[in-house]
Design a protein around this motif. Structure first.
Motif, PDB file in Angstrom:
ATOM      1  N   THR A  58      -4.757   5.420   8.119  1.00 40.90           N
ATOM      2  CA  THR A  58      -3.328   5.415   7.775  1.00 40.90           C
ATOM      3  C   THR A  58      -2.437   5.264   9.006  1.00 40.90           C
ATOM      4  O   THR A  58      -1.494   4.459   9.003  1.00 40.90           O
ATOM      5  CB  THR A  58      -2.969   6.734   7.045  1.00 40.90           C
TER       6      THR A  58
ATOM      7  N   ASP B 181      -3.503  -3.282   0.483  1.00 43.26           N
ATOM      8  CA  ASP B 181      -2.728  -2.055   0.634  1.00 43.26           C
ATOM      9  C   ASP B 181      -1.263  -2.358   0.274  1.00 43.26           C
ATOM     10  O   ASP B 181      -0.545  -3.031   1.017  1.00 43.26           O
ATOM     11  CB  ASP B 181      -2.847  -1.581   2.092  1.00 43.26           C
TER      12      ASP B 181
ATOM     13  N   SER C 292       1.303  -0.549   0.212  1.00 47.19           N
ATOM     14  CA  SER C 292       2.353   0.009   1.075  1.00 47.19           C
ATOM     15  C   SER C 292       2.644  -0.984   2.214  1.00 47.19           C
ATOM     16  O   SER C 292       3.785  -1.116   2.654  1.00 47.19           O
ATOM     17  CB  SER C 292       1.951   1.385   1.626  1.00 47.19           C
TER      18      SER C 292
ATOM     19  N   SER D 244       4.709  -3.881   0.581  1.00 47.47           N
ATOM     20  CA  SER D 244       6.090  -3.499   0.269  1.00 47.47           C
ATOM     21  C   SER D 244       6.936  -3.400   1.535  1.00 47.47           C
ATOM     22  O   SER D 244       8.127  -3.695   1.511  1.00 47.47           O
ATOM     23  CB  SER D 244       6.121  -2.180  -0.504  1.00 47.47           C
ATOM     24  N   LYS D 245       6.327  -3.018   2.662  1.00 43.44           N
ATOM     25  CA  LYS D 245       7.113  -2.868   3.898  1.00 43.44           C
ATOM     26  C   LYS D 245       7.316  -4.195   4.626  1.00 43.44           C
ATOM     27  O   LYS D 245       8.341  -4.398   5.258  1.00 43.44           O
ATOM     28  CB  LYS D 245       6.415  -1.887   4.849  1.00 43.44           C
TER      29      LYS D 245
END
Ligand SMILES: Nc1ncnc2c1ncn2[C@@H]1O[C@H](COP(=O)(O)OP(=O)(O)OP(=O)(O)O)[C@@H](O)[C@H]1O
Ligand SMILES: [Mg+2]
Length: 254
Positions: free
Chosen positions: A185, A213, A215, A218-219
């Motif tokens: 992470t 992934d 996340s 989305s970023k």
């Protein structure tokens, strides 16, 4: 204006349509490419980068038809990529691996290397300066490892160097195939930060990024395309695509 366009592009492996009539368009942005395992994401990048020849449809880079070009020619035209599994030369240094990213732009002819080595040396020196320039903004921590062998470096640095090698030649389009695979992470967070710097601190280039992934997607992404069984099933912002019924069914199986 679009940098890259695919028009009804497809490829068959025997009876399997791995990519099936996909229309894709990317401008000055980061496009996230998602889809379940085996949905055709890597195969689509292989078609775009000239590794596979499309069975149907067209690939256009800056309006030029590049469908039938091989990987070296596609690289010279301005598309660079990384691979899902690391393709670095483990027994070469960071700098030597990065210099390989400039190979397609090399101007020195073989006879100059033999008879006028100063010309060749000058180009190598310029290449090394460019490698340092890229390391300095992309991840300054790489600079202190410049002359270390890849085999001595941890996975996250290897992934960084693969990206650095792809951007050193300043492509118009960068293709990233799962750059955070295998990272924890904290490392994933660092990688998102580094990739973000490519467009803000380096030369502006369009990026297609494949990721599982969400996340990361989305970023990083301005827009997202989802493939399933070789077909494009959704396109839009991350929140639009993540709420799309076909996308949820593809990932969760209904
Ligand atoms: N060279 C090939 N020969 C035969 N089949 C292939 C070949 N390359 C890919 N395929 C098949 O095409 C389909 C799409 O594979 P691809 O690697 O593009 O999926 P992917 O979306 O990248 O999956 P993952 O998320 O697991 O990386 C799979 O069924 C795969 O087995
Ligand atoms: Mg893949």
């Amino acid at each position: 204006m679009s940098v890259l366009k695919t028009e009804k592009v497809g490829i068959n492996f025997g009876g399997l349509k791995a990519v099936d009539s996909v229309d894709l368009e990317i401008g000055d942005e980061v496009l996230g490419l998602i889809g379940p395992n085996g949905s055709g994401k890597t195969t689509l990048l292989n078609i775009i980068s000239g590794i596979y020849r499309a069975s149907s449809g067209k690939v256009l880079l800056n309006d030029e038809d590049i469908t039938s070009l091989g990987p070296n020619q596609v690289r010279s035209k301005g598309i660079a990529r990384t691979f899902q599994t690391n393709r670095l030369c483990l027994n070469l240094s960071v700098i030597d691996n990065m210099l390989l990213g400039l190979y397609c732009q090399q101007k020195t002819k073989w006879w100059q290397t033999v008879f006028r080595p100063s010309v060749s040396l000058q180009e190598i020196h310029e290449g090394i300066s460019r490698c340092y320039e890229v390391m300095s903004y992309f991840n300054p921590g790489l600079v202190s490892h410049a002359y270390e062998l890849i085999s001595t470096l941890p996975l996250i640095d290897r992934r960084r160097i693969e990206i650095a090698r792809a951007i050193v030649g300043n492509p118009d389009l960068l293709l990233l195939d799962e750059p955070t695979a295998g990272l924890n992470t904290e490392e994933t967070h660092q990688m998102i930060n580094d990739i973000g710097k490519i467009r803000t601190q380096g030369n502006k280039m369009s990026i297609i990024i494949i990721e599982h992934d969400m996340s990361v997607i989305s970023k990083i992404s301005n827009r997202v395309v989802c493939l399933n069984a070789g077909k494009k099933i959704a396109e839009g912002t991350f929140s639009e695509v993540s709420q799309n019924e076909k996308v949820c069914t593809a990932y969760l199986g209904g």
